[in-house]
Design a protein around this motif. Structure first.
Motif, PDB file in Angstrom:
ATOM      1  N   THR A  93      24.661 -22.549  36.855  1.00 24.78           N
ATOM      2  CA  THR A  93      25.079 -23.106  35.571  1.00 24.78           C
ATOM      3  C   THR A  93      25.537 -24.539  35.770  1.00 24.78           C
ATOM      4  OG1 THR A  93      25.772 -20.920  34.808  1.00 24.78           O
ATOM      5  CG2 THR A  93      26.619 -22.821  33.604  1.00 24.78           C
ATOM      6  N   TYR A  94      24.845 -25.468  35.115  1.00 23.26           N
ATOM      7  CA  TYR A  94      25.193 -26.889  35.230  1.00 23.26           C
ATOM      8  C   TYR A  94      26.217 -27.233  34.155  1.00 23.26           C
ATOM      9  CZ  TYR A  94      24.738 -31.923  35.681  1.00 23.26           C
ATOM     10  OH  TYR A  94      24.987 -33.256  35.876  1.00 23.26           O
ATOM     11  N   THR A  95      27.306 -27.884  34.554  1.00 25.58           N
ATOM     12  CA  THR A  95      28.378 -28.241  33.629  1.00 25.58           C
ATOM     13  C   THR A  95      28.670 -29.731  33.710  1.00 25.58           C
ATOM     14  OG1 THR A  95      30.174 -27.897  35.224  1.00 25.58           O
ATOM     15  CG2 THR A  95      29.414 -25.968  34.002  1.00 25.58           C
ATOM     16  N   ILE A 129      30.036 -29.055  28.439  1.00 24.36           N
ATOM     17  CA  ILE A 129      28.712 -28.468  28.228  1.00 24.36           C
ATOM     18  C   ILE A 129      28.369 -27.594  29.431  1.00 24.36           C
ATOM     19  CG2 ILE A 129      26.271 -28.977  27.846  1.00 24.36           C
ATOM     20  CD1 ILE A 129      27.197 -31.734  26.776  1.00 24.36           C
ATOM     21  N   ALA A 130      27.858 -26.399  29.164  1.00 26.49           N
ATOM     22  CA  ALA A 130      27.454 -25.476  30.229  1.00 26.49           C
ATOM     23  C   ALA A 130      26.035 -25.008  29.958  1.00 26.49           C
ATOM     24  CB  ALA A 130      28.408 -24.283  30.299  1.00 26.49           C
ATOM     25  N   ILE A 131      25.144 -25.234  30.924  1.00 23.29           N
ATOM     26  CA  ILE A 131      23.730 -24.871  30.790  1.00 23.29           C
ATOM     27  C   ILE A 131      23.359 -23.908  31.919  1.00 23.29           C
ATOM     28  CG2 ILE A 131      21.366 -25.709  30.616  1.00 23.29           C
ATOM     29  CD1 ILE A 131      23.118 -26.726  28.390  1.00 23.29           C
ATOM     30  N   PRO A 132      23.292 -22.606  31.639  1.00 29.23           N
ATOM     31  CA  PRO A 132      22.831 -21.665  32.675  1.00 29.23           C
ATOM     32  C   PRO A 132      21.320 -21.780  32.865  1.00 29.23           C
ATOM     33  CG  PRO A 132      23.302 -20.491  30.641  1.00 29.23           C
ATOM     34  CD  PRO A 132      23.681 -21.919  30.398  1.00 29.23           C
ATOM     35  N   MET A 133      20.895 -22.105  34.065  1.00 31.93           N
ATOM     36  CA  MET A 133      19.477 -22.322  34.352  1.00 31.93           C
ATOM     37  C   MET A 133      18.814 -21.138  35.040  1.00 31.93           C
ATOM     38  SD  MET A 133      19.664 -26.276  35.728  1.00 31.93           S
ATOM     39  CE  MET A 133      20.734 -25.799  37.096  1.00 31.93           C
ATOM     40  N   GLY A 134      19.597 -20.205  35.550  1.00 39.35           N
ATOM     41  CA  GLY A 134      19.022 -19.109  36.317  1.00 39.35           C
ATOM     42  C   GLY A 134      18.839 -19.496  37.777  1.00 39.35           C
ATOM     43  N   ASP A 135      18.203 -18.610  38.537  1.00 35.45           N
ATOM     44  CA  ASP A 135      18.004 -18.844  39.967  1.00 35.45           C
ATOM     45  C   ASP A 135      17.058 -20.017  40.211  1.00 35.45           C
ATOM     46  OD1 ASP A 135      19.649 -16.755  40.663  1.00 35.45           O
ATOM     47  OD2 ASP A 135      18.037 -15.282  40.673  1.00 35.45           O
ATOM     48  N   GLN A 136      17.376 -20.796  41.247  1.00 38.66           N
ATOM     49  CA  GLN A 136      16.519 -21.891  41.724  1.00 38.66           C
ATOM     50  C   GLN A 136      16.222 -22.901  40.626  1.00 38.66           C
ATOM     51  OE1 GLN A 136      13.327 -19.329  43.479  1.00 38.66           O
ATOM     52  NE2 GLN A 136      13.888 -20.305  45.408  1.00 38.66           N
ATOM     53  N   GLY A 137      17.238 -23.215  39.832  1.00 40.90           N
ATOM     54  CA  GLY A 137      17.087 -24.234  38.795  1.00 40.90           C
ATOM     55  C   GLY A 137      17.470 -25.606  39.314  1.00 40.90           C
ATOM     56  N   VAL A 187      18.730 -30.807  27.216  1.00 41.21           N
ATOM     57  CA  VAL A 187      18.755 -30.692  28.677  1.00 41.21           C
ATOM     58  C   VAL A 187      17.389 -30.215  29.158  1.00 41.21           C
ATOM     59  CG1 VAL A 187      19.882 -29.655  30.674  1.00 41.21           C
ATOM     60  CG2 VAL A 187      21.205 -30.127  28.618  1.00 41.21           C
ATOM     61  N   ARG A 188      16.924 -30.816  30.237  1.00 45.30           N
ATOM     62  CA  ARG A 188      15.640 -30.430  30.840  1.00 45.30           C
ATOM     63  C   ARG A 188      15.883 -30.030  32.285  1.00 45.30           C
ATOM     64  NH1 ARG A 188      10.043 -31.019  30.622  1.00 45.30           N
ATOM     65  NH2 ARG A 188       9.007 -31.773  32.524  1.00 45.30           N
ATOM     66  N   TRP A 189      15.304 -28.907  32.677  1.00 42.74           N
ATOM     67  CA  TRP A 189      15.427 -28.465  34.061  1.00 42.74           C
ATOM     68  C   TRP A 189      14.149 -27.727  34.473  1.00 42.74           C
ATOM     69  CZ3 TRP A 189      17.883 -25.807  30.094  1.00 42.74           C
ATOM     70  CH2 TRP A 189      17.658 -24.442  29.998  1.00 42.74           C
ATOM     71  N   SER A 190      14.003 -27.548  35.768  1.00 39.47           N
ATOM     72  CA  SER A 190      12.861 -26.808  36.311  1.00 39.47           C
ATOM     73  C   SER A 190      13.371 -25.587  37.055  1.00 39.47           C
ATOM     74  CB  SER A 190      12.041 -27.684  37.261  1.00 39.47           C
ATOM     75  OG  SER A 190      12.742 -27.882  38.475  1.00 39.47           O
ATOM     76  N   LYS A 191      12.530 -24.585  37.193  1.00 39.46           N
ATOM     77  CA  LYS A 191      12.895 -23.393  37.955  1.00 39.46           C
ATOM     78  C   LYS A 191      11.628 -22.720  38.459  1.00 39.46           C
ATOM     79  CE  LYS A 191      14.179 -19.650  36.185  1.00 39.46           C
ATOM     80  NZ  LYS A 191      15.068 -18.649  35.632  1.00 39.46           N
ATOM     81  N   LYS A 192      11.758 -22.006  39.551  1.00 41.53           N
ATOM     82  CA  LYS A 192      10.641 -21.273  40.128  1.00 41.53           C
ATOM     83  C   LYS A 192      10.433 -19.956  39.380  1.00 41.53           C
ATOM     84  CE  LYS A 192       9.093 -23.811  43.491  1.00 41.53           C
ATOM     85  NZ  LYS A 192       7.693 -24.284  43.503  1.00 41.53           N
TER      86      LYS A 192
END
Length: 721
Positions: A151-153, A100-108, A169-174
């Protein structure tokens, strides 16, 4: 009010290094044995394939549904992405590992993972590092990696062919603050080859967006990339929704921008009470100050650039740093002043004193940079810092700025912090601000964070070499556009047991709102005054209202910044008590830290749970359920790598090798050919061939088979000889 207007997308080609990365949530089948590749519904003829795939091939799986929920609070966004994929390329009687690959972007920052595969399901959980019994095995884990720090894998073992995988998937980002607007960008561009081939498959994508800036604020929507429908409008709150049956998945990232206050400098204080389960029962608060849209005068710039030119900076790191530095020089006004200090074991000064930013001086500085920016030697940070403080010690009519760039760790970092704390304390109201920028993972980012807080400046980092130029220019722009300095909040002086994050109030910049949080005992007044100094050295005073914000989870929104600040303080003081506090805060809020580790817990079909604390081994059925994740902390620097002058990214390249296969899968046509050959589209393509084409294709395959038979005969005869 109508929905926000679609954003105008510029046609720009990303760099080659970026085109191979996933641009949306993806799931891949990890193929180690090519013989298992087939259509699980209609088995097709597959020629015999010799040997395993080394390295394993990754085939992107077909996606059958995608949904995303986004919650925006002040400068932070929380994203929950849910999708369903099918293992369409593995025969029904076989199984494979899925990545599984989850691209979160910058500062994720990853907050949680839930996976459902038929009778099996997994959910993530944070545990303290002390709870891991076998630390040796834990240190060997290679799963749960941040690829390019964006990208979280992670991998799931033994997924049957034809089965469906549901991932949440849950993540935070600025949020990026630019031109008076908060800008959100979430990777949501899906490649065409993840669209299911069957026409009757329902393809539905859904987006739910909520914006909450707190009571007493006005939110104005600007642009959106997808056709959002407004479903909620309240004071300080907005809600949008999008849902559609589509033929192809979204081909563009999800972008959204909004502004909070259209007027002058504006602030507020939000209060929130802790929950009964909170280990810290002090009240919580959040103070924010927005620069507004009016163009106020910025402080005259007086900047000393301190740039690391040690041997580890050779190549792209120093080249990208040089580009950002030269770009910053050309943005200076003629009345601004600057100087440059290049350092390794020793220092090189562009000038013995500050120089006015005239065209001649900037041209001379550019030539000096091209001559003396040669990567060589070790790293000594304290010497150039002391020289920079001496250069700006006599400044009285502006706020001087010291900008430090480094990629290494040094042994005397705690001493550097103590020395700078003493020197800046005696500098008065015009004491210099220290901004720090870290490159790669070998430098101690917590040292750079605490040093910037001591200097009431800003901190940023580029873990990926390709992002150095962009991130460094953004930090320089924010740090050098100060419109209000020496900010004081009189209400904080009467709070008991006050804890402030960061522990010193930074200045307010035109390109960056000031947002701080904290804990306290006592009671705030209904309103209070905030004061500061403007660029013309006149006093500024504004009244700020205090309001309760029950719908804004202050404890979660500011957990990341509080964990980072407490971790930096724990490192500086060597405090075990602060380390334990960080671990408790991490587990309570779900944000990873240096003292916690993310693991998966598997629920069986009977509903019980089993902790997963051992590295997954595919070849051993007895341990097939055992997976656990790498630590997501950045660490406290690497003195050995710095001493050996290793370039940033060398260690990460080796550790990311399993996750790095995703790049090969995304960029290699082999993965796409396998994807097409084992599904319904192969049958459809063959059925449309005319007779002449079929005969020619058959003759070609026969000829190739004959050549292979001759090759086998030659090898057999040679072996007999």
């Amino acid at each position: 009010m109508s929905a926000p207007e679609p954003a105008v997308m510029e046609d720009s080609s990303p760099p080659l290094s970026e085109t191979n990365l996933p641009t949306a949530p993806m799931v891949y089948a990890v193929i180690k044995d090519p013989s298992i590749v087939d259509n699980p519904d209609i088995p097709s003829y597959q020629p015999y394939v010799h040997g395993p795939c080394q390295p394993p091939a990754l085939i992107p799986l077909h996606m059958h549904g995608i949904g995303m929920e986004v919650e925006c609070y002040l400068d932070t966004a929380f994203v929950t992405c849910s999708g369903t994929w099918r293992v369409h390329c593995v025969t029904a009687s076989k199984s494979c590992e899925c990545r599984i690959a989850i691209p979160m972007g910058d500062q994720g920052s990853v907050l949680g993972v839930e996976i459902d595969i038929g009778r099996r399901s997994y959910y993530s959980q944070l545990i303290t590092t002390e709870d891991t019994k076998d630390t040796q095995e834990v240190g060997k884990c290679k799963d749960g990696w941040l690829l390019k720090c964006q990208t979280y894998t992670l991998s799931i073992p033994q997924v049957d062919g034809g089965s469906y995988i549901s991932v949440k998937v849950r993540w935070s980002k600025k949020l990026l603050y630019q031109d008076g607007q908060f800008c959100l960008n979430i990777p949501f561009s899906f490649p065409a080859y993840v669209v299911p081939v069957a026409k009757k498959v329902s393809k539905k994508e859904k987006i739910l967006l909520n914006v909450n800036t707190g009571p007493g604020t006005e939110v104005l929507c600007k642009t959106a990339s997808h056709p959002l429908k407004e479903v909620k409008r309240q004071v300080g709150k907005l809600g949008f929704f999008y849902e559609a049956e589509v033929l192809t998945w979204s081909a563009s990232d999800f972008t959204f921008s909004y502004s909070v206050c259209p007027g002058d400098i504006f602030g507020g204080m939000l209060l929130h009470s802790p929950s009964l389960n909170d280990f810290d029962q002090r009240e919580m608060f959040c103070f924010y100050l927005f620069p507004g849209n009016n163009s106020r005068k910025v402080f005259r710039k007086e900047i000393v650039f301190i740039v690391d030119i040690s041997a580890s900076m050779r190549g792209s790191p120093l080249e990208n740093t040089t580009e950002a530095l030269i770009a910053a020089l050309f943005k200076l006004n003629p009345l601004d002043s600057f100087n440059i200090i290049a350092f390794n074991n020793d220092t090189l000064l562009f000038s013995s004193s500050m120089e006015l930013a005239t065209e001649e001086a900037i041209e001379k500085a550019t030539q000096w940079i091209s001559t003396y920016f040669i990567a060589d030697g070790g790293t000594n940070v304290l010497l150039p810092l002391n020289q920079a403080v001496e250069m700006v010690a006599k400044t009285v009519d502006t706020i001087p700025l010291i900008f430090l760039v480094t990629d290494g760790a040094v042994e005397d970092e705690r001493n550097i912090c103590n020395v700078m704390k003493g020197r800046l304390a005696s500098g008065g109201p015009c004491s210099p601000r220290i901004c720090t920028f870290g490159i790669g993972s070998y430098c101690n980012h917590y040292f750079l964070q605490i040093l910037s807080q001591i200097g009431r400046g800003h901190y940023d980092a580029a873990y990926d070499i390709d992002s150095i130029n962009v991130r460094m220019q953004m930090l320089l722009q924010n740090a050098s556009s100060v419109i209000l300095a020496n900010i004081t909040i009189d209400a904080l002086e009467h709070a008991d047991l006050l804890e402030l994050f960061p522990f010193q109030l930074p200045d307010l910049s035109f390109g960056c709102p000031l947002i701080v949080s904290g804990r306290y005992h006592g009671k705030f007044p209904d309103s209070f005054k905030v004061s500061g100094i403007l660029a013309d050295l006149s006093n500024f005073l504004v009244d700020v209202k205090v309001q309760n914000a029950k719908s804004l989870p202050i404890d979660i929104v500011f957990a990341k910044s509080q964990i980072d600040t407490l971790t930096a303080q724990a490192w500086l003081l060597g405090s075990k008590q602060l380390e334990e506090k960080v671990a408790k805060l991490s587990i309570q809020t779900g944000f990873p830290s240096e003292y916690t580790r993310l693991m998966l817990v598997q629920r069986s079909d009977k509903g019980d749970s089993e902790s997963i604390l051992v590295q997954e081994k595919v070849d051993a059925p007895s341990v097939k359920k055992m997976i656990f994740m790498r630590t997501l902390g950045v660490g406290f620097g690497n003195l050995i790598a710095t001493a050996e002058n290793l370039r940033p990214g060398m260690e990460e390249a080796k550790a990311q090798q399993p996750a790095g296969l995703i790049i090969d899968a995304a960029s290699s046509c082999c993965g796409r050919v396998l994807d097409l050959c084992c599904c319904m589209c192969c049958i459809q393509a063959c059925s449309r061939l005319n007779n002449q084409c079929s005969i020619a294709l058959t003759q070609l395959c026969t000829a190739l088979a004959c050549f292979e038979c001759l090759n086998c005969c030659i090898e057999f005869c040679s072996s007999c000889d």
